[in-house]
Each structure stands twice: as structure tokens, then as C-alpha cells.
Design an enzyme around this catalytic site. Structure first.
Site, mmCIF file in Angstrom:
data_model
loop_
_atom_site.group_PDB
_atom_site.id
_atom_site.type_symbol
_atom_site.label_atom_id
_atom_site.label_comp_id
_atom_site.label_asym_id
_atom_site.label_seq_id
_atom_site.Cartn_x
_atom_site.Cartn_y
_atom_site.Cartn_z
ATOM 1 N N ASP A 195 7.366 3.939 3.547
ATOM 2 C CA ASP A 195 7.535 3.311 2.241
ATOM 3 C C ASP A 195 7.504 1.796 2.372
ATOM 4 O O ASP A 195 7.017 1.251 3.368
ATOM 5 C CB ASP A 195 8.836 3.790 1.600
ATOM 6 N N GLU A 234 -5.425 -9.233 -0.480
ATOM 7 C CA GLU A 234 -6.187 -8.846 -1.674
ATOM 8 C C GLU A 234 -5.164 -8.325 -2.660
ATOM 9 O O GLU A 234 -4.605 -7.247 -2.479
ATOM 10 C CB GLU A 234 -7.235 -7.779 -1.320
ATOM 11 N N CYS A 267 -8.671 -2.790 -8.693
ATOM 12 C CA CYS A 267 -8.388 -4.212 -8.866
ATOM 13 C C CYS A 267 -9.538 -4.951 -9.523
ATOM 14 O O CYS A 267 -9.326 -5.966 -10.182
ATOM 15 C CB CYS A 267 -8.074 -4.852 -7.512
#
Length: 485
Positions: A195, A234, A267
Site C-alpha cells: 500500500d 508523471e 492522465c
């Protein structure tokens, strides 16, 4: 179930985004697992980086072959974590194999900076060397494809990689790491499921570089934790699409295709349609019809997880749009509880509306009206994100001028989301920095070293023939001269 940062690994329950039902569990790696993975990658680094680009290329090509050979298993694993339609997933698996094949040869064809006799009496050249152990952290929207974008150039450049998939989608990257053992060698590519805490531990571990794809807030945290080490980020986008009155006839269908691909969870997907006053109503009508023909559950998949679905719902609820046009949702039997969200168009909304200023990351388009080309550019460049953008016009000169003026790392004219391994992809501003895809991506994962050698002509003793001093050519680094007779 979770565990503390230093204890034994815990487990997390995985769910199927199509149904919302449990589908198994995954490990939450903690400090011992992080240390083991990084130490393994460090131990594998000398052997992997010492290979010639040709030999590394052969092994990467072998990995691409395994991806193709096991494409059905990769597709099943990818669909289990993302809920994508089979056609989308199959195409992405093909792209993964193509990326590894592309970078298998890219490292052999690069050009170097200037070399030669650049300083009188000296010969110089540049060596490209790997950075070392690269930590790769990738999101859940393209679990395997984003991993390939990062891992393929890093491996081709001679680095070893520890890759952490998103908590909800570890499946396909774990399989890639298994195949990498036989194709590349042990520990050259490691998968570290977990996680956000796993990601923090990995970034803070003794890796040499971090390549991160994710949200802006998480990217800022990664950069702070990485310190002076190299970071490639990014961080998402909020792509404008400037549509002029003379746009091609298929503009609305093309934009609807792009924003519903992967349920808009890309994105670089179009988000903000910007028109002039004379084609604003035509844009609203055209987009409403195109989006209305795309049905969630039939034509595209669900959002990935409950948090993303809740965020999408909050942004829609906070919008002040006067027109909220919603398409249908038609999940398959037994999938009614999945994270399905319809294709949606928001119009007549203020320019500071949260649906415009924030990245929605779903199958949603907004429409804004600009008074002219300068105003359209101001709206397009008026958000912090600067990853991708498109222009739609049949006037080639105007279109090229607008693409040049857009503040974005990747622009399209009369198309959107058209990408290939040969062309670079990267953001500006709040969308981060760095380059994915193309041979330029290799520079992200290599360091240049200049080597300069002095060329010397030394007097070495007296010539027995001429009675003068004999002169000999030597190439050395300053060692004692060879004595003459």
C-alpha cells in the site's frame, strides 16, 4: 488487515471493481520485505549492468515473448484488478510486449554527445552508465502498461528494478516479475506488493532513483522523501481539447471514445472541451449525442475502487453546471454493485468550477466557451496540470500554431490519446517532469560520464643516429616516461 511499518507483512482484501465483491487478498509488504527486495536488486546489479546492450536486449526480447505466450493469463489478471473490457485489456497487453521489444533494441542505437579531439592534445568521449537500483511505483489505472513504461527503459539502460504496484491491482505485475526471473535473471526485476506505506518505505530505502506515476500530492511527497536522488514524476493531467467551428465531422465521436476509454481513468484523456461562441451549442449537442451512445457496462468498464468512485461523485455534486447530461449504465447480471459511473457532460459552468480545475479521472467532459483564440488558449493553459492537450480544426496552419502555443508535454491535432513507443510522453508544471516512451526515456535511467585522455609526445633520451633526443608517442594518464636506451 494492516501492519506497522517495521512488523511482519499484513494482508489486504482485493475486490472486483465490476461487482464490488471480494476476489482474494494481497500482501502488504513492510520494512523486512522492502529491505530484502532492494538488497536482491542491488546484488543483481553488477551482473545485469555488465551485460552488453545486445545481450540485455536478447533477454528483454525473451520477456516480451513470455508476455505474448501468456497473454491470456495477463489479460485475466489485468481484468480482475481493473474491470476493463477484454478488448481494451488485450490491446494493452500487446503494447506491453511491444514496449519491451522496442527498448530491447533502443539501447543499441542511441547517439552520444560530441566526442573526439575537442581539446588540443586530448581525446574525449562520453560513457552512458546506469543509475543503479530504480524504485518504480505505478498506479492502478494501467497496472501493467505503466509498469512497462517505467521498467522497460530502466532495464534496457542497465539498471535493476524494484516495482511496487498499486494496492488494488498487484496481479499482472506479480506475473511479470515471475517471468522476469527466467528471462532476465533472479532479482533483476522484483515486484513489491503493498500500500502507500510500502511505497514510502521503498522510496526511503537505499535505492538510487525513484520513478513515480500517480497523483500530484503523492508525487510531492515522493520528491521530498527522495531528497537529492534522481526522481522521475508523471503526476496526472487535466487535458484541454480546443474545438474550433471548422472541426472535423468526427470530432465528437473521437472525443467520446477517448474519454470513455478505461472509463476516463487516463492522465492524458480529454477533460475540458473549449469552444468559440459560434460552435458552443453545436459542441454541447454533438458531445451529448456521442456520449449518450456509450453505455457503462456495455461499452466501457467501471471506476477502479470505492475511493475513486466517491471522489468522482463529490466533484460532480460540487459542480455548478446548469446542464448535467448523463448517459446510461447497464452492468451485466450480478455486477450491479460495481463501481459503474455513466458517461457525463457538464455545460454552462463557471471557469473555476471544481470539475474544471481538478482532474476528475472519469468518463466526464466539461464544455467551456471562449471569446476568441487567445481566450481559448488562456483557458487551456489556465490550470496547473500540463500533460496533454488537443486541437480540432481543419485549418492546418491554425491548428499547428495552437499546438505550439499549448503548455503541454504532448499535443494532438484532430486526434487524442494516439501514442506509440517511438514518441515521448511527459508532463510540465503540476503534471511532473521526466520522459516516458521513445529513446529519450533512456536518459531518465542513465548518467553520462565524460572520459578525457591526454595524448602526449615525450622526449625520451638521445638518438644514437642524430645525436639529438629521441621523441616517442605515448598515450597515458601521466605515468612515468619510458626510459630510452
Amino acid at each position: 488487515m494492516t501492519s506497522d511499518a517495521t512488523g511482519a507483512p499484513g494482508m489486504t482484501e482485493l475486490t472486483d471493481p465490476r461487482t464490488g465483491a471480494p476476489r482474494g487478498s494481497a500482501v502488504l509488504s513492510r520494512l523486512p520485505e522492502v529491505r530484502t527486495a532492494v538488497a536482491g536488486a542491488r546484488a543483481a546489479l553488477p551482473g545485469w549492468s555488465a551485460l552488453t546492450p545486445k545481450e540485455r536486449g536478447r533477454r528483454l526480447d525473451r520477456l516480451a515473448g513470455l508476455v505474448e505466450e501468456h497473454a491470456a493469463e495477463y489479460t485475466a489478471r489485468e481484468r480482475a484488478g481493473t474491470g476493463k473490457p477484454e478488448a481494451e485489456t488485450t490491446g494493452e497487453i500487446e503494447q506491453v510486449a511491444d514496449l519491451f521489444r522496442f527498448f530491447a533494441t533502443a539501447a543499441r542505437t542511441r547517439t552520444a554527445p560530441a566526442a573526439g579531439l575537442l581539446v588540443a592534445g586530448h581525446e574525449s568521449w562520453v560513457r552512458w552508465e546506469p543509475v543503479g537500483v530504480v524504485a518504480v511505483v505505478v498506479p492502478w489505472n494501467y497496472p501493467l502498461l505503466m509498469a512497462a513504461w517505467r521498467c522497460a527503459p530502466a532495464l534496457a539502460a542497465g539498471n535493476t528494478v524494484v516495482a511496487k504496484p498499486a494496492e488494488t491491482t498487484p496481479d499482472s505485475l506479480e506475473l511479470l516479475a515471475e517471468h522476469a526471473v527466467s528471462a532476465l535473471g533472479a532479482d533483476v526485476l522484483r515486484c513489491l506488493p503493498g500500500d502507500r506505506e510500502t511505497g514510502r518505505l521503498l522510496v526511503e530505502s537505499p535505492v538510487d532513483m525513484v520513478a513515480f506515476t500517480g497523483s500530484g500530492r503523492a508525487g510531492a511527497d515522493v520528491a521530498a522523501r527522495a531528497g537529492t536522488r534522481r526522481v522521475s514524476l508523471e503526476l496526472g493531467g487535466n487535458a484541454p481539447a480546443i474545438v474550433l467551428p471548422d472541426a472535423p465531422a468526427d470530432t465528437w465521436e473521437s472525443l467520446a471514445d477517448a474519454v470513455t476509454y478505461n472509463a476516463g481513468q487516463s492522465c492524458a484523456a480529454p477533460a475540458r472541451v473549449i469552444t468559440l461562441p459560434e460552435n458552443y451549442e453545436a459542441a454541447v449537442a454533438g458531445l451529448a449525442a456521442a456520449l449518450g451512445s456509450r453505455v457503462a457496462g456495455r461499452d466501457f468498464g467501471p471506476l477502479n475502487n470505492p475511493d475513486q468512485a466517491d471522489r468522482y461523485d463529490r466533484l460532480v455534486a460540487a459542480s455548478e453546471a446548469k446542464r448535467n447530461i448523463v448517459a446510461d449504465v447497464a452492468p451485466a447480471p450480478a455486477e450491479e454493485a460495481g463501481h459503474w459511473r455513466p458517461a457525463r457532460l457538464l455545460a454552462d459552468l463557471p471557469d473555476d468550477d471544481p470539475a474544471i480545475t481538478e482532474e476528475v479521472f472519469g468518463p466526464l467532459l466539461t464544455v467551456q466557451r471562449a471569446d476568441g483564440l487567445d481566450a481559448a488558449l488562456a483557458l487551456a493553459n489556465g490550470v496547473p496540470q500540463a500533460l496533454a492537450a488537443s486541437v480540432w480544426t481543419t485549418d492546418l496552419t491554425t491548428g499547428l500554431e495552437l499546438t505550439a502555443a499549448l503548455d503541454a508535454g504532448e499535443t494532438w491535432l484532430n486526434c487524442h490519446l494516439v501514442q506509440t513507443a517511438e514518441l515521448p510522453h511527459g508532463g510540465r508544471g503540476a503534471s511532473g517532469h521526466g520522459t516516458d516512451l521513445s529513446t529519450l526515456a533512456l536518459q531518465e535511467y542513465q548518467r553520462p560520464k565524460t572520459v578525457t585522455v591526454r595524448l602526449g609526445r615525450r622526449d625520451q633520451g638521445v638518438s644514437p643516429v642524430s645525436g639529438g633526443r629521441r621523441r616517442e608517442w605515448r598515450v597515458d594518464g601521466g605515468a612515468d616516461p619510458v626510459p630510452g636506451p
